[in-house]
Design an enzyme around this catalytic site. Structure first.
Site, PDB file in Angstrom:
ATOM      1  N   ASP A  67       0.803  -1.213   0.000  1.00 40.77           N
ATOM      2  CA  ASP A  67       0.000   0.000   0.000  1.00 40.77           C
ATOM      3  C   ASP A  67       0.845   1.277   0.000  1.00 40.77           C
ATOM      4  OD1 ASP A  67       0.889  -0.553   2.606  1.00 40.77           O
ATOM      5  OD2 ASP A  67      -1.095  -1.118   3.301  1.00 40.77           O
ATOM      6  N   ASN A 136      -8.029  -2.709  13.810  1.00 43.92           N
ATOM      7  CA  ASN A 136      -9.404  -3.042  13.424  1.00 43.92           C
ATOM      8  C   ASN A 136      -9.453  -4.292  12.537  1.00 43.92           C
ATOM      9  OD1 ASN A 136      -8.310  -2.151  11.065  1.00 43.92           O
ATOM     10  ND2 ASN A 136      -9.696  -0.416  10.774  1.00 43.92           N
ATOM     11  N   HIS A 138      -7.597  -4.775   9.768  1.00 44.92           N
ATOM     12  CA  HIS A 138      -7.284  -4.593   8.348  1.00 44.92           C
ATOM     13  C   HIS A 138      -5.998  -5.326   7.977  1.00 44.92           C
ATOM     14  CE1 HIS A 138      -4.922  -0.560   9.135  1.00 44.92           C
ATOM     15  NE2 HIS A 138      -4.078  -1.561   9.083  1.00 44.92           N
ATOM     16  N   GLU A 143      -9.901  -2.040   4.808  1.00 44.63           N
ATOM     17  CA  GLU A 143     -10.559  -1.722   6.066  1.00 44.63           C
ATOM     18  C   GLU A 143     -11.801  -2.604   6.271  1.00 44.63           C
ATOM     19  OE1 GLU A 143      -8.831  -0.097   7.962  1.00 44.63           O
ATOM     20  OE2 GLU A 143      -8.476   1.994   7.424  1.00 44.63           O
TER      21      GLU A 143
HETATM   22  C1  F6R Z   1       1.153  -1.387   6.077  1.00 44.83           C
HETATM   23  C2  F6R Z   1       0.050  -2.331   6.201  1.00 44.83           C
HETATM   24  C3  F6R Z   1      -0.810  -2.330   7.427  1.00 44.83           C
HETATM   25  C4  F6R Z   1       0.026  -2.583   8.701  1.00 44.83           C
HETATM   26  C5  F6R Z   1      -0.877  -2.577   9.930  1.00 44.83           C
HETATM   27  C6  F6R Z   1      -0.088  -2.765  11.202  1.00 44.83           C
HETATM   28  O1  F6R Z   1       1.834  -1.584   4.854  1.00 44.83           O
HETATM   29  O2  F6R Z   1      -0.170  -3.089   5.308  1.00 44.83           O
HETATM   30  O3  F6R Z   1      -1.807  -3.297   7.280  1.00 44.83           O
HETATM   31  O4  F6R Z   1       0.658  -3.822   8.572  1.00 44.83           O
HETATM   32  O5  F6R Z   1      -1.577  -1.359   9.997  1.00 44.83           O
HETATM   33  O6  F6R Z   1       0.727  -1.666  11.417  1.00 44.83           O
HETATM   34  P1  F6R Z   1       1.738  -1.623  12.645  1.00 44.83           P
HETATM   35  O7  F6R Z   1       2.758  -2.659  12.401  1.00 44.83           O
HETATM   36  O8  F6R Z   1       2.328  -0.226  12.578  1.00 44.83           O
HETATM   37  O9  F6R Z   1       0.930  -1.871  13.874  1.00 44.83           O
END
Ligand code: F6R
Length: 253
Positions: A67, A136, A138, A143
């Site tokens: 992303d 959440n 994702h 989302e």
């Molecule tokens: C980022 C991504 C997100 C993160 C998730 C956890 O490229 O794909 O799904 O993996 O938001 O983020 P952290 O590791 O910062 O808790």
């Protein structure tokens, strides 16, 4: 799904790095799907260490990041291209032309999404997709409510995600409210998935994702129906599981 509970954050991140390194050793031209975020920082640090100490070779692999924020370019320190360059790409022998991150500055975002999706297919699909999990549920920036067959698209970020990531921005008001993300359908076509979660703040969502009802409202639940998904978690992230008793294999869907 294989669930591997490691005693602490360091053990979990090292296990994840070893998993990726093994993939690169058995298939040096692997197509890797990569994630960003706090959880992945020590994983990339460990991969850099393996590159320096054990000649782990990235020269033939190709990478696709999950992303990118809409409106942020490579020079913006909050962009995921910047994150990847500084945590991994500039520190190992990967060919920058073979590293792909969606272009958050693209004029035509729908065309960029279609192009990214096509590029993944043309590269033969993803061999190993690394995934973190949002508070959440994702995966990528898919989302709650995202359909399980979605393709690379632009997503509006939820309030939970904005709160989770706002602290990365010097001015939290500057955090974009949209991102390009590879879809859940795209992720599910990866030949293998590796979900990594560490820390007590992920315990509730890990319990929902691994043991709760299969629902689009917790996108990570879809991974339980992936034919080859490994989930590495530390003891803190495992602390709300009903069966937190070490490594086990769960086929529950
Ligand atoms: C980022 C991504 C997100 C993160 C998730 C956890 O490229 O794909 O799904 O993996 O938001 O983020 P952290 O590791 O910062 O808790």
């Amino acid at each position: 799904m294989i669930i591997d509970v490691q005693p602490n954050r360091q053990a979990a991140t090292h296990a994840a790095a070893r998993f990726i390194a093994h993939q690169l050793r058995i298939k040096p031209d692997s197509v890797l799907g990569l994630a960003t975020g706090r959880t992945m920082e020590p994983v990339y640090a460990q991969l850099v260490e393996l590159y320096r100490s054990s000649q782990l070779d990235f020269s033939r692999c190709r990478t696709f990041n999950l992303d990118e924020y809409v409106g942020l370019g490579a020079n913006d320190r909050n962009s995921y291209r910047h994150y990847m360059d500084h945590h991994l790409f500039f520190k190992v022998n990967v060919d920058s032309k073979r590293t792909h991150v969606p272009d958050g500055l693209a004029r035509d975002l729908d065309a960029e999404c279609a192009k990214y999706e096509q590029l993944i297919q043309q590269s033969g699909g993803i061999d190993l997709q690394l995934l973190g999990i949002g508070n959440n549920g994702h995966i990528g920036f898919n989302e709650p409510g995202s359909t399980f067959d979605s393709r690379t698209c632009v997503k509006k970020l939820s309030l939970t995600t904005r709160q989770q990531n706002a602290s990365h921005f010097a001015d939290s008001g500057k955090m974009p409210d949209r991102a390009i993300t590879t879809g859940i359908g795209t992720i599910m076509e990866s030949r293998q998935c590796l979900l990594l979660a560490t820390g007590a703040d992920k315990a509730a969502i890990i319990a929902e994702a691994l043991e709760g009802r299969l629902t689009t409202m917790v996108p990570a639940t879809v991974l339980r129906s992936h034919p080859a998904c490994t989930c590495i978690i530390d003891a803190s992230a495992a602390s709300q599981l009903r069966f937190p008793d070490g490594s086990r294999v769960s086929r529950a869907a």
